[in-house]
Scaffold this active site. Structure first.
Site, PDB file in Angstrom:
ATOM      1  N   PRO A   1       0.820  -1.203   0.000  1.00 35.29           N
ATOM      2  CA  PRO A   1       0.000   0.000   0.000  1.00 35.29           C
ATOM      3  C   PRO A   1       0.857   1.258   0.000  1.00 35.29           C
ATOM      4  O   PRO A   1       1.906   1.299   0.625  1.00 35.29           O
ATOM      5  CB  PRO A   1      -0.767  -0.113   1.325  1.00 35.29           C
ATOM      6  CG  PRO A   1       0.176  -0.844   2.222  1.00 35.29           C
ATOM      7  CD  PRO A   1       0.884  -1.835   1.335  1.00 35.29           C
TER       8      PRO A   1
ATOM      9  N   ARG B   1      -0.786   4.971  -1.236  1.00 34.99           N
ATOM     10  CA  ARG B   1      -1.718   6.081  -1.066  1.00 34.99           C
ATOM     11  C   ARG B   1      -2.581   5.959   0.191  1.00 34.99           C
ATOM     12  O   ARG B   1      -2.797   6.935   0.898  1.00 34.99           O
ATOM     13  CB  ARG B   1      -2.623   6.140  -2.300  1.00 34.99           C
ATOM     14  CG  ARG B   1      -3.489   7.371  -2.360  1.00 34.99           C
ATOM     15  CD  ARG B   1      -4.509   7.293  -3.502  1.00 34.99           C
ATOM     16  NE  ARG B   1      -4.021   6.704  -4.718  1.00 34.99           N
ATOM     17  CZ  ARG B   1      -3.601   7.405  -5.783  1.00 34.99           C
ATOM     18  NH1 ARG B   1      -3.618   8.710  -5.785  1.00 34.99           N
ATOM     19  NH2 ARG B   1      -3.177   6.770  -6.857  1.00 34.99           N
TER      20      ARG B   1
ATOM     21  N   CYS C   1       4.360  28.721 -15.812  1.00 34.50           N
ATOM     22  CA  CYS C   1       3.914  29.170 -17.136  1.00 34.50           C
ATOM     23  C   CYS C   1       3.360  28.029 -17.967  1.00 34.50           C
ATOM     24  O   CYS C   1       3.964  27.606 -18.957  1.00 34.50           O
ATOM     25  CB  CYS C   1       5.064  29.853 -17.847  1.00 34.50           C
ATOM     26  SG  CYS C   1       5.634  31.250 -16.896  1.00 34.50           S
ATOM     27  N   GLU C   2       2.251  27.504 -17.553  1.00 36.19           N
ATOM     28  CA  GLU C   2       1.545  26.431 -18.256  1.00 36.19           C
ATOM     29  C   GLU C   2       0.068  26.593 -17.934  1.00 36.19           C
ATOM     30  O   GLU C   2      -0.290  26.819 -16.775  1.00 36.19           O
ATOM     31  CB  GLU C   2       1.940  25.044 -17.702  1.00 36.19           C
ATOM     32  CG  GLU C   2       3.370  24.657 -17.867  1.00 36.19           C
ATOM     33  CD  GLU C   2       3.649  23.881 -19.145  1.00 36.19           C
ATOM     34  OE1 GLU C   2       2.695  23.498 -19.853  1.00 36.19           O
ATOM     35  OE2 GLU C   2       4.834  23.686 -19.432  1.00 36.19           O
TER      36      GLU C   2
HETATM   37  N1  LLP Z   1       2.976  -1.506  -6.002  1.00 42.82           N
HETATM   38  C1  LLP Z   1       3.271  -1.226  -7.278  1.00 42.82           C
HETATM   39  C2  LLP Z   1       3.952  -2.231  -8.100  1.00 42.82           C
HETATM   40  C3  LLP Z   1       2.891   0.022  -7.819  1.00 42.82           C
HETATM   41  O1  LLP Z   1       3.165   0.296  -9.092  1.00 42.82           O
HETATM   42  C4  LLP Z   1       2.228   0.981  -7.005  1.00 42.82           C
HETATM   43  C5  LLP Z   1       1.853   2.288  -7.529  1.00 42.82           C
HETATM   44  C6  LLP Z   1       1.972   0.636  -5.665  1.00 42.82           C
HETATM   45  C7  LLP Z   1       2.350  -0.621  -5.193  1.00 42.82           C
HETATM   46  C8  LLP Z   1       1.298   1.568  -4.707  1.00 42.82           C
HETATM   47  O2  LLP Z   1       0.003   1.846  -5.146  1.00 42.82           O
HETATM   48  P1  LLP Z   1      -1.013   2.674  -4.196  1.00 42.82           P
HETATM   49  O3  LLP Z   1      -1.303   1.835  -2.999  1.00 42.82           O
HETATM   50  O4  LLP Z   1      -0.358   3.949  -3.842  1.00 42.82           O
HETATM   51  O5  LLP Z   1      -2.194   2.869  -5.058  1.00 42.82           O
HETATM   52  N2  LLP Z   1       1.109   9.036  -9.324  1.00 42.82           N
HETATM   53  C9  LLP Z   1      -0.209   8.428  -9.363  1.00 42.82           C
HETATM   54  C10 LLP Z   1      -0.204   7.029  -8.785  1.00 42.82           C
HETATM   55  C11 LLP Z   1       0.786   6.107  -9.448  1.00 42.82           C
HETATM   56  C12 LLP Z   1       0.810   4.734  -8.820  1.00 42.82           C
HETATM   57  C13 LLP Z   1       1.936   3.935  -9.321  1.00 42.82           C
HETATM   58  N3  LLP Z   1       2.082   2.640  -8.733  1.00 42.82           N
HETATM   59  C14 LLP Z   1      -1.166   9.344  -8.625  1.00 42.82           C
HETATM   60  O6  LLP Z   1      -0.755  10.397  -8.154  1.00 42.82           O
HETATM   61  O7  LLP Z   1      -2.354   9.052  -8.544  1.00 42.82           O
END
Ligand code: LLP
Length: 418
Positions: free
Chosen positions: A274, A276, A342-343
């Site tokens: 996890p 986020r 500037c975007e």
């Molecule tokens: N494991 C792997 C292999 C991943 O690619 C990711 C996230 C996670 C775990 C963690 O996922 P989470 O629990 O955070 O959903 N920048 C984007 C999110 C990109 C996620 C990439 N991979 C955003 O701001 O929404």
């Protein structure tokens, strides 16, 4: 219990008024709540207490050393995707035996460092990577523990940029083909197959895609076991969503119950990655109103934070709640909250109803603890903002604001141009 709350008309992080942080470190600035970080980790971990499991916090979501240290002390493992993240995790005191290494493009040097550190396992994304891991492990006389990241081809129903488990995605090995790769892996002398891995996407707000994925993983594990593979780990990745606006994601308990059910009868340790859900709502970006600006069609609030500090709205069109730090009885108006970059894409909110604010007022861009600072850049030669960790009635600057000199470090003007 919420640790970001208004008291006497002012927004606090735990026992500290955000105004006090802005006065001391300036804006823009990231603020994290230690109590929230710890509680989110704990709630997530406890949700799986019925079965053998390991929570590997996904470093990419927030890689500040103090944040990683907090989780390491509470027993967390880590999911890394680069040599840089390995370096950070080790610096934060991580136990390498609780580190999993994911990512589609691991270099030989990164693989070597991870093997030397003694990580738990590599989540392998292609047959070529398997060969490289085998070769590097052979060179240093190690045996590399691997899982194959399989792509179960389920639709996570999230933003296309963050959905990863579909057939057309660059991630993973298609589940139907993976059996051949598993057989190949078994032939390799310096590789030991220990698990099956998947990650279907991020910011998922329902349970069924996870259950569908696990069902397919389960079939694969049964087949592998029938062929005498000793599968000890199933890694279900990360992806559990959070509330940014009006989403109603399942609680960790609900998610856990569904996974525990899906694992019944399989003698494995469940790994979770996890990101986020642990850090997203434990942080915010504090920014200050600079100017008001109106056109015939729009009213803009120009703030001192920009897309270089927090890129999610610009990149994904994602919603981040915005709260005035000082609560007023002022009437509301519909505004775009925009930054100085500037975007045209440099905005935090579009057509948002907000109380009328004045120059100098502070705004808190909420839910910025995940994929916030880690995605910040120096575009427009803007120093990246500081990060502050609030602990009860005190706060610590856990990363200083960059100085202009930091931004040109390593740049050279060739002699001919002097
Ligand atoms: N494991 C792997 C292999 C991943 O690619 C990711 C996230 C996670 C775990 C963690 O996922 P989470 O629990 O955070 O959903 N920048 C984007 C999110 C990109 C996620 C990439 N991979 C955003 O701001 O929404």
């Amino acid at each position: 219990m919420h640790y970001f709350q208004h008291r006497d008309g002012e927004l606090f992080a735990e026992g500290v008024p955000l105004r006090a942080i802005a006065e001391r470190v300036g804006t823009p600035c990231y603020v994290y709540s230690l109590a929230t970080l710890r509680r989110h980790y704990q709630v997530f971990d406890e949700a799986f207490e019925a079965i053998p499991h390991l929570v590997c916090f996904s470093v990419k979501a927030n890689s500040n050393l103090a944040v990683l240290r907090t989780f390491a002390r509470d027993g967390s493992g880590f999911d890394i995707v680069s040599g840089g993240e390995l370096f950070r995790a080790m610096k934060a005191g991580a136990d390498p035996a609780k580190i999993v290494f994911s990512g589609v493009g691991k270099s030989a040097a990164e693989i070597r460092n991870a093997l030397t550190a003694g990580i738990l396992m590599f989540n392998v994304e292609s047959p070529g990577e398997l060969e490289t891991i085998n070769a590097v492990a052979g060179e240093i006389g190690a045996k590399a523990p691997v899982a194959l990241r399989v792509n179960p081809d389920v639709d996570p129903k999230t933003h296309p940029y963050i959905s990863t488990g579909l057939k057309k995605s660059k991630f993973g090995i298609h589940i139907q083909r993976s059996l051949d790769d598993y057989r190949r892996a078994r032939q390799l002398p310096h590789v030991e197959v220990v698990g099956v891995d998947c990650h279907i996407g991020s910011q998922l707000t329902t349970v069924p895609p996870f259950v569908d994925a696990l069902e397919r993983i389960r079939d694969l594990v049964m087949r592998l076991k029938a062929e005498d593979f000793n599968i000890r780990y199933i890694d279900m990745g990360g992806g559990l969503g959070i509330t940014y606006n009006d989403e109603k994601p399942p609680a960790p308990r609900q998610y856990a119950t569904a996974l525990v059910e899906g694992l019944r009868g399989l003698d494995v340790t469940l790994i979770l990655e996890p990101g986020r859900v642990i850090v997203g709502n434990a942080g915010l970006l504090l920014t200050k109103v600079l100017y008001h600006k109106s056109t015939d069609e729009k009213h803009f609030i120009v703030v001192d934070g920009g897309m270089n500090d927090l890129i999610r709205p610009a990149l994904y069109g994602s919603y981040q709640a915005i709260q005035p730090v000082r609560r007023t009885n002022a009437s509301t108006m519909i505004v775009d909250v925009v930054g100085p970059v500037c975007e045209s894409g440099d905005f935090f909110a579009k057509d948002r109803e907000l109380p009328v604010v004045e120059s100098g007022d502070l705004l808190a861009v909420m839910s910025a603890g995940a994929y916030g600072f880690v995605m910040a850049s120096n575009y427009n030669t803007r120093p990246r903002p500081p990060e502050v960790l609030v602990d009860g009635a005190t706060f610590h600057i856990v990363r200083e604001r960059e100085a202009l000199e930091d931004l040109v470090r390593g740049e050279r003007i060739p002699p001919e141009l002097r």
